[in-house]
Design an enzyme around this catalytic site. Sequence first.
Site, PDB file in Angstrom:
ATOM      1  N   TRP A 102       0.833  -1.209   0.000  1.00  0.00           N
ATOM      2  CA  TRP A 102       0.000   0.000   0.000  1.00  0.00           C
ATOM      3  C   TRP A 102       0.863   1.254   0.000  1.00  0.00           C
ATOM      4  O   TRP A 102       0.543   2.228  -0.681  1.00  0.00           O
ATOM      5  CB  TRP A 102      -0.998  -0.022   1.155  1.00  0.00           C
ATOM      6  CG  TRP A 102      -2.045  -1.070   0.940  1.00  0.00           C
ATOM      7  CD1 TRP A 102      -2.267  -2.190   1.688  1.00  0.00           C
ATOM      8  CD2 TRP A 102      -3.000  -1.134  -0.140  1.00  0.00           C
ATOM      9  NE1 TRP A 102      -3.299  -2.925   1.150  1.00  0.00           N
ATOM     10  CE2 TRP A 102      -3.756  -2.308   0.037  1.00  0.00           C
ATOM     11  CE3 TRP A 102      -3.286  -0.315  -1.241  1.00  0.00           C
ATOM     12  CZ2 TRP A 102      -4.789  -2.681  -0.835  1.00  0.00           C
ATOM     13  CZ3 TRP A 102      -4.310  -0.692  -2.118  1.00  0.00           C
ATOM     14  CH2 TRP A 102      -5.043  -1.860  -1.908  1.00  0.00           C
ATOM     15  N   ASP A 176      -2.149   6.649   6.106  1.00  0.00           N
ATOM     16  CA  ASP A 176      -3.187   5.802   5.496  1.00  0.00           C
ATOM     17  C   ASP A 176      -3.584   4.765   6.545  1.00  0.00           C
ATOM     18  O   ASP A 176      -2.928   3.739   6.691  1.00  0.00           O
ATOM     19  CB  ASP A 176      -2.626   5.127   4.243  1.00  0.00           C
ATOM     20  CG  ASP A 176      -3.599   4.091   3.661  1.00  0.00           C
ATOM     21  OD1 ASP A 176      -4.716   3.942   4.200  1.00  0.00           O
ATOM     22  OD2 ASP A 176      -3.224   3.433   2.671  1.00  0.00           O
ATOM     23  N   LYS A 200     -12.555  -1.846   5.877  1.00  0.00           N
ATOM     24  CA  LYS A 200     -11.757  -2.764   6.694  1.00  0.00           C
ATOM     25  C   LYS A 200     -12.300  -2.774   8.126  1.00  0.00           C
ATOM     26  O   LYS A 200     -12.702  -3.795   8.634  1.00  0.00           O
ATOM     27  CB  LYS A 200     -10.275  -2.373   6.714  1.00  0.00           C
ATOM     28  CG  LYS A 200      -9.510  -2.201   5.390  1.00  0.00           C
ATOM     29  CD  LYS A 200      -9.735  -3.159   4.347  1.00  0.00           C
ATOM     30  CE  LYS A 200      -9.000  -3.126   3.035  1.00  0.00           C
ATOM     31  NZ  LYS A 200      -8.062  -2.135   2.652  1.00  0.00           N
TER      32      LYS A 200
HETATM   33  C1  LIG Z   1      -7.482  -1.643   1.361  1.00  0.00           C
HETATM   34  C2  LIG Z   1      -6.442  -0.600   1.508  1.00  0.00           C
HETATM   35  C3  LIG Z   1      -6.319   0.460   0.582  1.00  0.00           C
HETATM   36  C4  LIG Z   1      -7.175   0.573  -0.661  1.00  0.00           C
HETATM   37  O1  LIG Z   1      -8.453   0.914  -0.339  1.00  0.00           O
HETATM   38  P1  LIG Z   1      -9.573   1.195  -1.463  1.00  0.00           P
HETATM   39  O2  LIG Z   1     -10.676   1.715  -0.633  1.00  0.00           O
HETATM   40  O3  LIG Z   1      -9.844  -0.121  -2.112  1.00  0.00           O
HETATM   41  O4  LIG Z   1      -9.028   2.187  -2.406  1.00  0.00           O
HETATM   42  C5  LIG Z   1      -5.342   1.413   0.803  1.00  0.00           C
HETATM   43  N1  LIG Z   1      -4.528   1.336   1.876  1.00  0.00           N
HETATM   44  C6  LIG Z   1      -4.612   0.339   2.777  1.00  0.00           C
HETATM   45  C7  LIG Z   1      -3.685   0.319   3.946  1.00  0.00           C
HETATM   46  C8  LIG Z   1      -5.574  -0.657   2.617  1.00  0.00           C
HETATM   47  O5  LIG Z   1      -5.651  -1.656   3.517  1.00  0.00           O
END
Ligand SMILES: *Cc1c(COP(=O)(O)O)cnc(C)c1O
Length: 364
Positions: A102, A176, A200
């Site tokens: 990521w 993030d 998540k």
């Molecule tokens: C799942 C995830 C993403 C991507 O998320 P989307 O909503 O599918 O764009 C980005 N960063 C992390 C740490 C993730 O777990």
Amino acid sequence: MERIFNFSAGPAVLPLDALQQARDEMLNWHSSGMSVMEMSHRGKEFTSIAEKVEADLRELVGIPMNYKVLFLSGGASSQFSMVPMNLLREKKSADYINTGMWSKKAIKEAQRYCNVNIAASSENANFTYAPTQDQWKLDQNAAYVHYTPNETIGGVEFNWTPDLTHLENNIPLVADMSSSILSRPLDITRYGLVYAGAQKNMGPAGLTIVIVREDLLGETIKNTPSMFNYKIHADNSSMYNTPPTYAMYITGLVFEWLIKMGGLVEIEKINLTKANLLYDLIDTTDFYHCPVTKSDRSRMNVPFTLKDEALDAEFLKQSHARGMLQLKGHRAVGGMRASIYNAMPIEGIVTLVEFMKEFANNHA
Ligand SMILES: *Cc1c(COP(=O)(O)O)cnc(C)c1O
């Protein structure tokens, strides 16, 4: 009806309480005669829902008024572009910490807009640890520092908050938090901006939450689309266009559940108990192995391999038969991964650990 234990990395398990309430309110929300899905985002019913979602998040985290909370669509992946577009503010470079898949995606997007300085990276060790801050080579002229507190695929988590207060230029920290937000207390004042996709640890897919310090808004790069401008969303209380209303509503029910559970202090205790149960088993057998450095192991995503990968398919088949789903590891890492977000009940971990013990004994 039988519910399974869902170890998916995302979209992921949601609290049963929230789902049941959504079911009960599906056709007729609070005597409105409508489903939340059918409501105008500007009507008084949905306005009251949206205000409560924000108020509950502010209460859970303890977000001061000089931070804006934005409810956006586009996923965390859109934030990989929105962060540089909004936070570069005439600067030419940004610092990124590279700890996995990521981080790499965030870096790749940022490179469209600025020079990316990789201030630290764990790529040399196959992304199995979180570089300590004394290893970070920060640039005093960077517009911001971006990192990924929990790498969902590698199962690497920073169990500490970076401290940028020693830097001269008041450089904001950006995180993030897609797969770890609300899993433990969060001191938002240490950050300039935090973003997270909801699917998540907060709610359904389609909603992305951004928490951003107000003074960072207003200076975008040239030709930034309105939809990618935080200030426009902030000035319009996330109603510049139609926000993902139903996802916001479900996320609000999850926030209410978290508050009822005792908030982030209590959920952290439960998360620690759950993660320790699983890591303890992995560490006490030589049948299972977790590649991540102990101090940097994720409380949310637990990757592990079996002694012999030829047994992977059998492990998945038997665990599936016991009601445990989505344990297959990400294709980039292999092996298994158990995602054990806030809403995974402790019974799910106990069931998994019991099964893993038995499986190891049967294949010793
Ligand atoms: C799942 C995830 C993403 C991507 O998320 P989307 O909503 O599918 O764009 C980005 N960063 C992390 C740490 C993730 O777990």
